[in-house]
Design an enzyme around this catalytic site. Structure first.
Site, PDB file in Angstrom:
ATOM      1  N   HIS A  20       0.830  -1.212   0.000  1.00 25.75           N
ATOM      2  CA  HIS A  20       0.000   0.000   0.000  1.00 25.75           C
ATOM      3  C   HIS A  20       0.864   1.262   0.000  1.00 25.75           C
ATOM      4  O   HIS A  20       1.280   1.748   1.059  1.00 25.75           O
ATOM      5  CB  HIS A  20      -0.918  -0.023   1.238  1.00 25.75           C
ATOM      6  CG  HIS A  20      -1.917   1.093   1.298  1.00 25.75           C
ATOM      7  ND1 HIS A  20      -3.288   0.871   1.354  1.00 25.75           N
ATOM      8  CD2 HIS A  20      -1.777   2.435   1.306  1.00 25.75           C
ATOM      9  CE1 HIS A  20      -3.919   2.025   1.404  1.00 25.75           C
ATOM     10  NE2 HIS A  20      -3.022   3.007   1.381  1.00 25.75           N
ATOM     11  N   HIS A 200      -9.773   1.929   0.148  1.00 21.12           N
ATOM     12  CA  HIS A 200      -9.541   2.559   1.449  1.00 21.12           C
ATOM     13  C   HIS A 200     -10.861   2.554   2.228  1.00 21.12           C
ATOM     14  O   HIS A 200     -11.873   3.056   1.725  1.00 21.12           O
ATOM     15  CB  HIS A 200      -9.082   4.004   1.280  1.00 21.12           C
ATOM     16  CG  HIS A 200      -7.657   4.157   0.860  1.00 21.12           C
ATOM     17  ND1 HIS A 200      -7.151   3.650  -0.293  1.00 21.12           N
ATOM     18  CD2 HIS A 200      -6.615   4.794   1.473  1.00 21.12           C
ATOM     19  CE1 HIS A 200      -5.862   3.957  -0.389  1.00 21.12           C
ATOM     20  NE2 HIS A 200      -5.511   4.653   0.677  1.00 21.12           N
ATOM     21  N   GLU A 203     -10.318   3.946   7.650  1.00 19.11           N
ATOM     22  CA  GLU A 203      -9.206   4.808   8.072  1.00 19.11           C
ATOM     23  C   GLU A 203      -9.832   5.970   8.858  1.00 19.11           C
ATOM     24  O   GLU A 203      -9.398   6.287   9.954  1.00 19.11           O
ATOM     25  CB  GLU A 203      -8.433   5.324   6.842  1.00 19.11           C
ATOM     26  CG  GLU A 203      -7.261   6.249   7.166  1.00 19.11           C
ATOM     27  CD  GLU A 203      -6.666   6.919   5.913  1.00 19.11           C
ATOM     28  OE1 GLU A 203      -7.320   6.920   4.846  1.00 19.11           O
ATOM     29  OE2 GLU A 203      -5.549   7.479   6.021  1.00 19.11           O
ATOM     30  N   ASP A 281       2.204   3.919   2.945  1.00 18.61           N
ATOM     31  CA  ASP A 281       1.182   4.834   2.423  1.00 18.61           C
ATOM     32  C   ASP A 281       1.826   5.936   1.549  1.00 18.61           C
ATOM     33  O   ASP A 281       1.833   5.813   0.327  1.00 18.61           O
ATOM     34  CB  ASP A 281       0.368   5.435   3.581  1.00 18.61           C
ATOM     35  CG  ASP A 281      -1.081   5.755   3.208  1.00 18.61           C
ATOM     36  OD1 ASP A 281      -1.513   5.414   2.098  1.00 18.61           O
ATOM     37  OD2 ASP A 281      -1.783   6.343   4.050  1.00 18.61           O
TER      38      ASP A 281
HETATM   39  N1  ADE Z   1      -4.287   9.169  -0.821  1.00 15.59           N
HETATM   40  C1  ADE Z   1      -3.030   9.211  -0.432  1.00 15.59           C
HETATM   41  N2  ADE Z   1      -2.921   8.858   0.862  1.00 15.59           N
HETATM   42  C2  ADE Z   1      -4.163   8.573   1.294  1.00 15.59           C
HETATM   43  C3  ADE Z   1      -4.699   8.142   2.525  1.00 15.59           C
HETATM   44  N3  ADE Z   1      -3.947   7.923   3.606  1.00 15.59           N
HETATM   45  N4  ADE Z   1      -6.028   7.966   2.605  1.00 15.59           N
HETATM   46  C4  ADE Z   1      -6.803   8.181   1.541  1.00 15.59           C
HETATM   47  N5  ADE Z   1      -6.338   8.581   0.357  1.00 15.59           N
HETATM   48  C5  ADE Z   1      -5.027   8.768   0.231  1.00 15.59           C
HETATM   49 ZN    ZN Z   2      -3.486   5.029   1.184  1.00 16.79          ZN
END
Ligand code: ADE
Ligand code: ZN
Length: 335
Positions: A20, A200, A203, A281
């Protein structure tokens, strides 16, 4: 300074798999500044006085990210970026890496333009495999806050170029906009093209978002997914179904999903039998890399080489690659 224990040094040197990362989000600030100078673009607001990326919260992060991306204007820029990312990852012991790449930033969703950008990124991947020993694949990614209609253009780009380097379809962006099911059409198109799926979820929003990702988009992996930890029944369900979480602890701590490493649920999820993996990330945004993630995980949760090896194997098994490649990376993990 304390000398690092031999055990910890050994852990940091383990071969790693990263599932990721965002291609643009992995761009070092100096790389973006250099392109801005070359192209005479003023993006000074993107940076702090010390040259690092400047953002105060997640939504601001997304806008700074998009501003930085405006200097990436040609396939050649993406090739140079790819080489920089893969060299840096390889120097952290990453042997296999999957990156999110967005047609929205590579020709604006036009399939012919996308093919040119993709060819450049594949060249970078081939050269990096030869020169740095790192294997990589691309996951075509739509951006949630650009909306479901725009996502269809990304899905079409994905479907038209599926196979070989492009092995998956995903979605990033602002999880607080819309719902997972709004993107079902795009996910169906990608699935029919033979692509593996991730999104995603969990989060920023809570457990229901993770349920929606599994039920409405039928993904086999979840980007982050960490807030699933707030719902014991969901944790059991993820464990039972073998849904893989692409966990990015350093990202979560810097963006404020959790106040500190101690509060991060990755170890609770792992102990509950959920398949967790570890990634960075957007490493330069979050002042991290894979060695740093391993260091913090070892120091915070006492993970030893056995745990990290188990996680790397789970990552290899969850990789969106062909079986020959999987066999090769599993072999490298054993060596
Ligand atoms: N794009 C880049 N990083 C991200 C993240 N942590 N969450 C959602 N979209 C993203
Ligand atoms: Zn991400």
């Amino acid at each position: 300074m304390n000398e690092m224990s031999e055990e910890l040094a050994g852990i940091l040197d383990l071969p790693k798999i990263e599932l990721h990362t965002h291609y643009e989000g992995a761009a070092p600030p100096a790389f973006i500044r250099g392109l801005a100078q070359e192209k005479n673009v003023d993006i000074s607001k993107v940076f702090n006085a010390d040259g690092s990326y400047a953002f105060k919260d997640f939504v601001h992060f997304l806008s700074v990210y998009e501003a930085a991306t405006t200097v990436l204007k040609s396939p050649e820029d993406f090739k140079r970026l790819g080489l920089a990312i893969l060299e840096e990852a390889a120097s952290n012991g990453v042997i296999y890496m999957e990156s999110f790449i967005s047609p929205d930033f590579c020709g604006g969703g036009d399939v012919d333009a996308w093919r040119d950008y993709l060819a450049a990124m594949e060249e970078a991947a081939t050269e990096a495999e030869r020169d740095f020993g790192i294997t990589s694949r691309g996951i075509v990614t739509c951006i949630r806050h650009f909306g479901p209609e725009q996502a269809k253009t990304a899905a079409l780009c994905a479907a038209e170029t599926a196979g070989g380097f492009i092995t998956g379809f995903g979605m990033g962006g602002d999880e607080n906009q819309g719902n997972q099911r709004d993107f079902a059409y795009s996910y169906d198109m990608a699935r029919e093209a033979g692509l593996k799926l991730t999104t995603h979820a969990g989060e920023w929003r809570g457990p229901q978002e993770v349920r929606d990702a599994v039920n409405d988009l039928r993904v086999e992996r979840i980007g982050h997914g960490v807030r699933a930890a707030e719902d014991a029944a969901l944790v059991d369900e993820l464990a039972e179904k073998g849904v893989v979480l692409e966990v990015c602890p350093g990202s979560n701590v810097v963006l404020g999903v959790y106040p500190d490493w101690k509060s991060h649920p990755i170890d609770v999820l792992r102990r509950a039998g959920v398949k967790v993996t570890v990634s960075t990330d957007d490493p330069p945004f979050f002042h991290t890399n894979m060695r740093n993630e391993y260091l913090n995980l070892a120091n915070t949760f006492g993970w030893d080489a056995e745990v990290f090896t188990e996680i790397a194997k789970a990552s290899a098994n969850a990789a969106f690659c062909d079986e020959d490649t999987r066999t090769q990376i599993l072999k490298k993990l054993e060596a």
